[in-house]
Write a protein that holds these residues in place. Structure first.
Motif, PDB file in Angstrom:
ATOM      1  N   ASN A 137       0.830  -1.211   0.000  1.00 42.97           N
ATOM      2  CA  ASN A 137       0.000   0.000   0.000  1.00 42.97           C
ATOM      3  C   ASN A 137       0.863   1.259   0.000  1.00 42.97           C
ATOM      4  OD1 ASN A 137      -2.363  -1.473   0.026  1.00 42.97           O
ATOM      5  ND2 ASN A 137      -2.485  -1.511   2.246  1.00 42.97           N
ATOM      6  N   TYR A 138       1.993   1.198   0.695  1.00 44.00           N
ATOM      7  CA  TYR A 138       2.939   2.320   0.702  1.00 44.00           C
ATOM      8  C   TYR A 138       3.458   2.571  -0.715  1.00 44.00           C
ATOM      9  CZ  TYR A 138       7.361   4.786   1.431  1.00 44.00           C
ATOM     10  OH  TYR A 138       8.404   5.667   1.346  1.00 44.00           O
ATOM     11  N   VAL A 139       3.856   1.501  -1.404  1.00 38.69           N
ATOM     12  CA  VAL A 139       4.376   1.643  -2.770  1.00 38.69           C
ATOM     13  C   VAL A 139       3.308   2.225  -3.689  1.00 38.69           C
ATOM     14  CG1 VAL A 139       5.192   0.336  -4.781  1.00 38.69           C
ATOM     15  CG2 VAL A 139       6.126  -0.147  -2.512  1.00 38.69           C
ATOM     16  N   VAL A 140       2.081   1.742  -3.569  1.00 42.89           N
ATOM     17  CA  VAL A 140       0.981   2.263  -4.389  1.00 42.89           C
ATOM     18  C   VAL A 140       0.783   3.751  -4.109  1.00 42.89           C
ATOM     19  CG1 VAL A 140      -1.524   2.158  -4.726  1.00 42.89           C
ATOM     20  CG2 VAL A 140      -0.190   0.051  -4.653  1.00 42.89           C
ATOM     21  N   GLY A 141       0.834   4.156  -2.830  1.00 40.32           N
ATOM     22  CA  GLY A 141       0.669   5.565  -2.484  1.00 40.32           C
ATOM     23  C   GLY A 141       1.776   6.438  -3.034  1.00 40.32           C
ATOM     24  N   VAL A 142       3.009   5.971  -2.970  1.00 43.69           N
ATOM     25  CA  VAL A 142       4.138   6.736  -3.510  1.00 43.69           C
ATOM     26  C   VAL A 142       3.995   6.897  -5.016  1.00 43.69           C
ATOM     27  CG1 VAL A 142       6.636   6.729  -3.884  1.00 43.69           C
ATOM     28  CG2 VAL A 142       5.727   6.113  -1.651  1.00 43.69           C
ATOM     29  N   VAL A 143       3.648   5.819  -5.701  1.00 45.47           N
ATOM     30  CA  VAL A 143       3.498   5.868  -7.161  1.00 45.47           C
ATOM     31  C   VAL A 143       2.371   6.821  -7.552  1.00 45.47           C
ATOM     32  CG1 VAL A 143       2.871   4.504  -9.204  1.00 45.47           C
ATOM     33  CG2 VAL A 143       4.545   3.610  -7.546  1.00 45.47           C
ATOM     34  N   GLU A 144       1.262   6.777  -6.815  1.00 44.67           N
ATOM     35  CA  GLU A 144       0.153   7.696  -7.126  1.00 44.67           C
ATOM     36  C   GLU A 144       0.566   9.148  -6.943  1.00 44.67           C
ATOM     37  OE1 GLU A 144      -3.140   6.463  -4.704  1.00 44.67           O
ATOM     38  OE2 GLU A 144      -3.570   4.726  -5.973  1.00 44.67           O
ATOM     39  N   SER A 197       8.001  16.501 -22.060  1.00 48.53           N
ATOM     40  CA  SER A 197       7.857  15.116 -21.608  1.00 48.53           C
ATOM     41  C   SER A 197       9.207  14.402 -21.503  1.00 48.53           C
ATOM     42  CB  SER A 197       6.923  14.343 -22.537  1.00 48.53           C
ATOM     43  OG  SER A 197       7.458  14.319 -23.847  1.00 48.53           O
ATOM     44  N   SER A 198      10.204  14.811 -22.276  1.00 49.39           N
ATOM     45  CA  SER A 198      11.520  14.174 -22.169  1.00 49.39           C
ATOM     46  C   SER A 198      12.178  14.499 -20.824  1.00 49.39           C
ATOM     47  CB  SER A 198      12.427  14.628 -23.318  1.00 49.39           C
ATOM     48  OG  SER A 198      12.651  16.022 -23.260  1.00 49.39           O
ATOM     49  N   GLU A 199      11.835  15.645 -20.263  1.00 50.94           N
ATOM     50  CA  GLU A 199      12.379  16.014 -18.964  1.00 50.94           C
ATOM     51  C   GLU A 199      11.661  15.295 -17.816  1.00 50.94           C
ATOM     52  OE1 GLU A 199      12.391  20.263 -18.599  1.00 50.94           O
ATOM     53  OE2 GLU A 199      13.430  20.526 -20.502  1.00 50.94           O
ATOM     54  N   LEU A 200      10.508  14.727 -18.084  1.00 46.87           N
ATOM     55  CA  LEU A 200       9.737  14.033 -17.059  1.00 46.87           C
ATOM     56  C   LEU A 200      10.049  12.538 -16.998  1.00 46.87           C
ATOM     57  CD1 LEU A 200       6.267  15.762 -17.575  1.00 46.87           C
ATOM     58  CD2 LEU A 200       8.001  16.273 -15.865  1.00 46.87           C
ATOM     59  N   LYS A 201      11.013  12.092 -17.802  1.00 52.12           N
ATOM     60  CA  LYS A 201      11.373  10.669 -17.786  1.00 52.12           C
ATOM     61  C   LYS A 201      11.982  10.248 -16.464  1.00 52.12           C
ATOM     62  CE  LYS A 201      11.705   9.871 -22.654  1.00 52.12           C
ATOM     63  NZ  LYS A 201      12.442   9.295 -23.749  1.00 52.12           N
ATOM     64  N   VAL A 202      12.490  11.193 -15.709  1.00 52.75           N
ATOM     65  CA  VAL A 202      13.055  10.865 -14.398  1.00 52.75           C
ATOM     66  C   VAL A 202      11.982  10.247 -13.495  1.00 52.75           C
ATOM     67  CG1 VAL A 202      12.654  13.132 -13.332  1.00 52.75           C
ATOM     68  CG2 VAL A 202      14.551  11.716 -12.568  1.00 52.75           C
ATOM     69  N   PHE A 203      10.728  10.641 -13.696  1.00 50.28           N
ATOM     70  CA  PHE A 203       9.643  10.063 -12.901  1.00 50.28           C
ATOM     71  C   PHE A 203       9.487   8.570 -13.181  1.00 50.28           C
ATOM     72  CE2 PHE A 203       8.434  14.521 -12.546  1.00 50.28           C
ATOM     73  CZ  PHE A 203       8.124  14.595 -11.211  1.00 50.28           C
ATOM     74  N   ASP A 204       9.679   8.172 -14.458  1.00 46.68           N
ATOM     75  CA  ASP A 204       9.595   6.745 -14.786  1.00 46.68           C
ATOM     76  C   ASP A 204      10.679   5.952 -14.060  1.00 46.68           C
ATOM     77  OD1 ASP A 204       7.463   7.188 -16.512  1.00 46.68           O
ATOM     78  OD2 ASP A 204       8.798   7.591 -18.216  1.00 46.68           O
ATOM     79  N   GLU A 205      11.870   6.521 -13.980  1.00 51.09           N
ATOM     80  CA  GLU A 205      12.971   5.851 -13.285  1.00 51.09           C
ATOM     81  C   GLU A 205      12.688   5.729 -11.787  1.00 51.09           C
ATOM     82  OE1 GLU A 205      16.472   8.085 -14.224  1.00 51.09           O
ATOM     83  OE2 GLU A 205      16.121   7.898 -16.382  1.00 51.09           O
ATOM     84  N   VAL A 206      12.152   6.791 -11.209  1.00 49.44           N
ATOM     85  CA  VAL A 206      11.842   6.760  -9.777  1.00 49.44           C
ATOM     86  C   VAL A 206      10.719   5.765  -9.500  1.00 49.44           C
ATOM     87  CG1 VAL A 206      11.011   8.118  -7.820  1.00 49.44           C
ATOM     88  CG2 VAL A 206      12.669   9.115  -9.397  1.00 49.44           C
ATOM     89  N   VAL A 207       9.693   5.756 -10.323  1.00 56.18           N
ATOM     90  CA  VAL A 207       8.586   4.816 -10.141  1.00 56.18           C
ATOM     91  C   VAL A 207       9.101   3.381 -10.245  1.00 56.18           C
ATOM     92  CG1 VAL A 207       6.473   3.931 -11.233  1.00 56.18           C
ATOM     93  CG2 VAL A 207       6.725   6.374 -10.819  1.00 56.18           C
ATOM     94  N   HIS A 208       9.957   3.130 -11.221  1.00 55.46           N
ATOM     95  CA  HIS A 208      10.520   1.778 -11.361  1.00 55.46           C
ATOM     96  C   HIS A 208      11.333   1.403 -10.122  1.00 55.46           C
ATOM     97  CE1 HIS A 208      12.238  -1.776 -13.158  1.00 55.46           C
ATOM     98  NE2 HIS A 208      13.459  -1.324 -12.878  1.00 55.46           N
ATOM     99  N   VAL A 244      10.972   2.538  -7.073  1.00 55.27           N
ATOM    100  CA  VAL A 244      10.064   2.328  -5.932  1.00 55.27           C
ATOM    101  C   VAL A 244       9.379   0.968  -6.043  1.00 55.27           C
ATOM    102  CG1 VAL A 244       7.919   3.132  -4.871  1.00 55.27           C
ATOM    103  CG2 VAL A 244       9.696   4.773  -5.454  1.00 55.27           C
ATOM    104  N   ARG A 245       8.938   0.620  -7.241  1.00 55.89           N
ATOM    105  CA  ARG A 245       8.221  -0.648  -7.420  1.00 55.89           C
ATOM    106  C   ARG A 245       9.118  -1.868  -7.227  1.00 55.89           C
ATOM    107  NH1 ARG A 245       4.342   1.118 -12.360  1.00 55.89           N
ATOM    108  NH2 ARG A 245       2.631   1.810 -11.056  1.00 55.89           N
ATOM    109  N   THR A 246      10.381  -1.743  -7.542  1.00 63.03           N
ATOM    110  CA  THR A 246      11.280  -2.893  -7.441  1.00 63.03           C
ATOM    111  C   THR A 246      12.029  -2.965  -6.109  1.00 63.03           C
ATOM    112  OG1 THR A 246      13.050  -1.648  -8.539  1.00 63.03           O
ATOM    113  CG2 THR A 246      11.629  -3.028  -9.935  1.00 63.03           C
ATOM    114  N   SER A 247      11.865  -1.954  -5.276  1.00 59.60           N
ATOM    115  CA  SER A 247      12.579  -1.969  -3.998  1.00 59.60           C
ATOM    116  C   SER A 247      11.878  -2.881  -3.002  1.00 59.60           C
ATOM    117  CB  SER A 247      12.681  -0.554  -3.420  1.00 59.60           C
ATOM    118  OG  SER A 247      11.413  -0.078  -3.061  1.00 59.60           O
TER     119      SER A 247
END
Length: 194
Positions: free
Chosen positions: A113-120, A136-147, A149-152
């Motif tokens: 639930n914590y991971v879901v909240g962070v991703v949201e 949108s190319s500058e927002l790719k850092v969010f994809d890296e952070v989401v990945h 968080v999800r894999t941690s």
């Protein structure tokens, strides 16, 4: 005061500060990652709560440090170094309690639930930046952070306690530099008559 009284005072003061700051930490995490509040509303609530928590933290440090200084023998005094050491040790003890509180919240509510909240929340921030016209190319850092968080994996209680311990050394040390100067006092010299 002897060593036993010193450590009793440190543990009592640190426990009081730690419990209050742990409640604050749990509230902040709940509002940010587990609640259904919009990002703007959550941000306003968090700003107000963090301001109150900082004021309470510093006020308690001043109060407990003054009480500790008053309990010391006036002939010995209460040096700046001793006052700063007291503040740091109390802050570190409080940090341990905050780390335990944060770990218990995550364990009770669930790390998933914590991971879901962070991703949201990250998605909300990305949408906010996108609506502001950021490329949108500058927002790719969010994809890296989401990945990331999800894999941690869920951090252990020891790592959470160690992180909070380190944070509270800083949180207590910065105002402690000023507080120690306020509460310190030189030894009283008694006049001797012959």
């Amino acid at each position: 005061m002897n060593n036993k009284e010193f450590w009793y005072d440190v543990m009592r003061s640190g426990a009081i500060i730690g419990i209050i700051m742990a409640i604050s930490h749990v509230f902040e995490r709940y509002v940010l990652f587990y609640s259904d509040l919009q990002l703007g509303t959550a941000s306003v609530i968090l700003c107000g709560e963090m301001l109150v928590a900082c004021v309470v933290f510093v006020w308690l440090l001043v109060r407990f440090s003054r009480r500790r200084a008053a309990a010391c023998d006036p002939r010995i005094g209460y040096s700046y170094g001793v006052a700063l050491s007291y503040i740091l040790v109390v802050s570190m003890f409080a940090g341990v309690i905050v780390g335990v509180g944060g770990t218990l919240l995550t364990s009770i509510v669930g790390y998933d639930n914590y991971v879901v909240g962070v991703v949201e929340r990250l998605d909300e921030v990305r949408l906010l930046y996108s609506n502001m016209g950021i490329n949108s190319s500058e927002l790719k850092v969010f994809d890296e952070v989401v990945h990331a968080v999800r894999t941690s994996t869920q951090p252990s209680m020891l790592s959470n306690v160690f992180a909070a311990f380190n944070n509270y050394i800083l949180f207590g040390g910065l105002p402690g530099l000023i507080i120690a100067g306020i509460v310190s006092r030189k030894p009283e010299v008694q006049n001797m008559e012959f």
